[in-house]
Structure formats: C-alpha cells, structure tokens
Design a protein around this motif. Sequence first.
Motif, short mmCIF file in Angstrom:
data_model
loop_
_atom_site.label_atom_id
_atom_site.label_comp_id
_atom_site.label_asym_id
_atom_site.label_seq_id
_atom_site.Cartn_x
_atom_site.Cartn_y
_atom_site.Cartn_z
N MET A 27 0.82 -1.21 0.00
CA MET A 27 0.00 0.00 0.00
C MET A 27 0.86 1.26 0.00
O MET A 27 0.57 2.22 -0.73
CB MET A 27 -0.94 -0.01 1.21
CG MET A 27 -2.03 -1.07 1.12
SD MET A 27 -3.27 -0.94 2.45
CE MET A 27 -4.11 0.57 1.98
N GLU A 55 2.42 1.77 -3.54
CA GLU A 55 1.49 2.20 -4.59
C GLU A 55 0.94 3.59 -4.33
O GLU A 55 0.76 4.38 -5.27
CB GLU A 55 0.34 1.20 -4.69
CG GLU A 55 -0.70 1.59 -5.75
CD GLU A 55 -1.81 0.58 -5.90
OE1 GLU A 55 -2.95 1.00 -6.20
OE2 GLU A 55 -1.55 -0.63 -5.74
N LEU A 56 0.65 3.90 -3.07
CA LEU A 56 -0.01 5.17 -2.74
C LEU A 56 0.97 6.25 -2.29
O LEU A 56 0.55 7.36 -1.96
CB LEU A 56 -1.06 4.93 -1.66
CG LEU A 56 -2.17 3.94 -2.05
CD1 LEU A 56 -3.04 3.59 -0.86
CD2 LEU A 56 -3.03 4.52 -3.18
N TRP A 85 2.88 6.54 0.47
CA TRP A 85 2.76 6.94 1.87
C TRP A 85 4.03 6.55 2.61
O TRP A 85 4.74 5.62 2.22
CB TRP A 85 1.59 6.22 2.55
CG TRP A 85 0.23 6.57 2.00
CD1 TRP A 85 -0.11 7.61 1.22
CD2 TRP A 85 -0.97 5.80 2.19
NE1 TRP A 85 -1.45 7.57 0.91
CE2 TRP A 85 -2.00 6.47 1.50
CE3 TRP A 85 -1.27 4.64 2.88
CZ2 TRP A 85 -3.31 6.01 1.49
CZ3 TRP A 85 -2.58 4.17 2.88
CH2 TRP A 85 -3.58 4.85 2.19
N SER A 145 -11.05 -1.40 -0.37
CA SER A 145 -10.46 -1.82 -1.64
C SER A 145 -10.42 -0.70 -2.67
O SER A 145 -9.76 -0.83 -3.71
CB SER A 145 -11.25 -3.01 -2.21
OG SER A 145 -12.55 -2.62 -2.62
N GLN A 146 -11.12 0.40 -2.38
CA GLN A 146 -11.20 1.51 -3.33
C GLN A 146 -10.45 2.76 -2.87
O GLN A 146 -10.52 3.79 -3.54
CB GLN A 146 -12.68 1.87 -3.58
CG GLN A 146 -13.54 0.71 -4.05
CD GLN A 146 -13.05 0.13 -5.36
OE1 GLN A 146 -12.75 0.87 -6.30
NE2 GLN A 146 -12.97 -1.20 -5.44
N VAL A 147 -9.74 2.72 -1.76
CA VAL A 147 -9.13 3.94 -1.24
C VAL A 147 -8.01 4.43 -2.15
O VAL A 147 -7.30 3.65 -2.78
CB VAL A 147 -8.57 3.74 0.19
CG1 VAL A 147 -9.65 3.32 1.15
CG2 VAL A 147 -7.42 2.75 0.20
N ASP A 148 -7.88 5.75 -2.23
CA ASP A 148 -6.75 6.36 -2.92
C ASP A 148 -6.22 7.57 -2.18
O ASP A 148 -5.36 8.30 -2.69
CB ASP A 148 -7.13 6.74 -4.36
CG ASP A 148 -8.34 7.66 -4.42
OD1 ASP A 148 -8.70 8.26 -3.38
OD2 ASP A 148 -8.93 7.76 -5.51
N ALA A 149 -6.74 7.80 -0.95
CA ALA A 149 -6.27 8.92 -0.14
C ALA A 149 -6.10 8.44 1.30
O ALA A 149 -6.82 7.55 1.77
CB ALA A 149 -7.26 10.08 -0.19
N GLN A 203 -9.16 8.55 3.68
CA GLN A 203 -10.11 7.46 3.50
C GLN A 203 -9.65 6.21 4.24
O GLN A 203 -10.44 5.53 4.89
CB GLN A 203 -10.25 7.16 2.00
CG GLN A 203 -10.81 8.31 1.18
CD GLN A 203 -10.67 8.06 -0.32
OE1 GLN A 203 -9.89 7.21 -0.76
NE2 GLN A 203 -11.43 8.82 -1.12
N ARG A 228 -5.94 -4.63 -3.18
CA ARG A 228 -7.34 -4.18 -3.29
C ARG A 228 -8.30 -5.37 -3.31
O ARG A 228 -9.28 -5.41 -2.56
CB ARG A 228 -7.52 -3.30 -4.54
CG ARG A 228 -6.77 -1.98 -4.47
CD ARG A 228 -7.08 -1.09 -5.66
NE ARG A 228 -6.29 0.13 -5.64
CZ ARG A 228 -6.62 1.24 -4.97
NH1 ARG A 228 -7.74 1.27 -4.26
NH2 ARG A 228 -5.84 2.31 -5.01
#
Length: 436
Positions: free
Chosen positions: A45, A48-49, A51, A102-106, A109, A174
């Motif tokens: 995570m 990909e994001l 963080w 499974s849909q988070v992108d921030a 969230q 996801r």
Amino acid sequence: MRSPSSANQRGGIFWGWWIVIGAVVGQFVSMGVGGSIAGVFLRPMTEELDWAAAEYTLGASAALTVGALSGLVVGPLVDRFGARPLMLTGACIYAASYLAMSQVDALWQFLLLSMLAGGVGFALVGSMVVNVTLAKWFVVRRGWAVALGSSGISLAALIMPVALTQLVDSIGWRDAYVFLAIFVFAIVVPAALIMRRRPEDHGLLPDGTLPGAQRNDARSRRAVQQQNRDAANSYRPREAMRTPAMWLLIVGYGLHIFAILAVLVHAIPFMTDNGLTRTEAALVVALNGGANLVSKFVWGYLLQRVPVRFLCTSALGACASGVTLMLVAAQLGSLSLMFVAFAVWGFGFGSTIPLSEFIWAKYFGRVHIGAVRGASMPFMVVFQATGPFIGGLYFDLYGSYSGIFVAFVAAHIIGAIAILTSREPPPKTALVANPQ
C-alpha cells in the motif's frame, strides 16, 4: 441446535462450550484481519499510494484509539444485552469497511475506514465482547475456557500472515480486501448466532453446575459456593478504579500491548529489511502463531495451579526474551535464530488473552466485568495506539528498527514488574454461605 436450557436438561453439551467456539471465531477474526496482517499490507500500500510507514501505521493507531474508547460503551452493552447483537453488527461493519477499503486512494479514506473496521468492528467482535461473555459462563473452569477461546488469536497468527501474503502478492491488496470482507461476514454471523448473554438467563449455572435439586455431590456444592463468592465480591467500575490493582493492571498490560502490537505490525518489514524474503518473513510470523497456539494449553493448565500474577510476569518475561533474540538474529543474519526468537515471543504472546482476562475477572468478579473492562479502555488506549505509530515514526527517522525494538523489550519488562506488584482487591464480603 437446541436451546441452552433444553440441551442441559437432556444431558447435552453445556452451552458454555458453544460460547467458547464463538469466542474462538470472534478472536480469530479480530486478530486475523487486524494486527497479524497489518504488516502484509504495509509495503504494497505505501509503495502504490506513496505513503510513509508512519502514515500507514496511523491507521492501526487510529483504529486502536476508536476501539479502546468504544469499550466505554461496548463493555456495559455486553453486560446488558450479551454478545450476539454486538457481533452481528460488527460483522456488517467489518464487511462494509473492507469493501470500501479496496477503493481507497487517499490517506484520510484509509484512516476513516481503519477506524470503522479495526476500531468499531473490532470492539464489537473481538476480545472484550467474547471474553466478558466467557467470564459470565465460567467461574471454576474459567482458566480453561478463556485459554481455549483465545486459541482463535493463535490460529489467526498461524494462518493469516502466510495466506494473506500469498493472496496480496497474487491478486493485489485491493482484491485482498474484498476477500476479507466476504470472509469475515461468512464466519462471524454463524458464530454470533450461538452466543448467549449469561447462563442464568436460561435457568443454568456457570460451568454446567446442576441446578438446586440435582446438586447432590460435594464437588457441585463447592463449585456453587465459588460462583456465589465471585458474584458477591464483584466490583463495580467506580469501586474497581479506587483500587491500586486496577491501575497496575492497566500499566502492566498497557505496556505489554504497546510492544506486542508494534512488533506485529512491523515484524515483516523488520525481517525483510534484514535480508529475509517476504515469504520467509511470513513463515516466521506463522511460527509465532504456532507457538502461540501451543502455549494456550500450557497457560490453561497452569492457571488452575499457579497464582495468576506469577504467570503473567513469566509470560511478559518470555516476550522480552523473544524480542531480544529478534535483534540478535537480525545482527547475525540468522533465519534459524529468527524462528527461535518468534517462537519464544509467540509463547509469551499466547498468554495475553487467557492470563489478562483471567486476572481481571479474578480481581473484580464477573457480574460487572464488562463495565469494569470498558472503564479501563480509555487509559489503555494511550499505550495501544502509540506502539505501531512510534515504530513507524522511528523507522522513518532512522531507517532502522533496532532502537525501537530495544524499547519494546523494556516495555515488556516494566509491564511484568507492574503486574507482579499488583494484589487482588480485598473481598467485599467476608463470607458467602455454602448453598444447600
């Protein structure tokens, strides 16, 4: 499946053992989709994001904060309504939260959904709800009941890291969250349906003791006397908070959980940063689960024979030894020693639920135990929520886990000393008459 009262009347299995099965499932879920797999999702995570590790662990800290604060409400609700409606609600919250995860992108969230699933969902399905229920169904056999019920945590640690690592690596994080949503709902709902509030609601007594007219042997009479003494000496939350024992347990187990949760979240990154593959690291964590499971039978046996605070001290000492061995194994680059380290740590870790739940119920009785445990949670949250975050923050600052793992060793040792210092509060009644 028969009702609790009809099963007892026909000589069937005491319904309390069905409650133990429900506790196994509840604790398997609360640990299996929480602490034991957080490390599995950390790197996929964050990469990909984009963080930082500390940002990801804010999710675990936020969840623990909400879960602990929820205890103020959940504890009294278990006393009043029992586990079934709470677990059904928790299953729905878990499932909906993981579908949305499974849909988070921030980050916001992720934090919000972590608080719903790992906070509210955990509080409604996990250890407080099921272990408070066990404490009401068992007095004489409470040690065994809580030890067996907590085997769900061990099974989660044994199965989920390896299974979820393979799942995440094969289908992505996801879709793995979608799988978790379906899985949690499918196993929690049936378990919730067998839960009952307390044996007295069904004309039964704890431990399967026979009701009055059928109670004609000395063993049964002693059991009922012990049950009556437990009920008569049960502390209310305000009374418990005026005892030194409650504060020593909060500090002792607070520090223990501070270290346990942090190590769980950061175990896989800690090992991969020291040369292990993700598969090897997952297998090491799974071995911890195996040692955790085996330990339940040892702690359950010893609880009937050794003062519980001595057992608590020994268990926290084992955790400190295990984390020390992790550091040595990392320095030597030894996979075999890392297996030993997590086995030792897992054996001590396996004591957490059976010993802590036993000592709380022994010190403060079963009648108001949900409210007493709930009253302790806002104080415990300070320890619970900070461990994973501090571990992530330390790594972001220094690029290594070595220093913070030393702090985890110290936390286990100080916690052991606090629990060893505690003493059972004085009885509220000098004598409970022997029932005839």
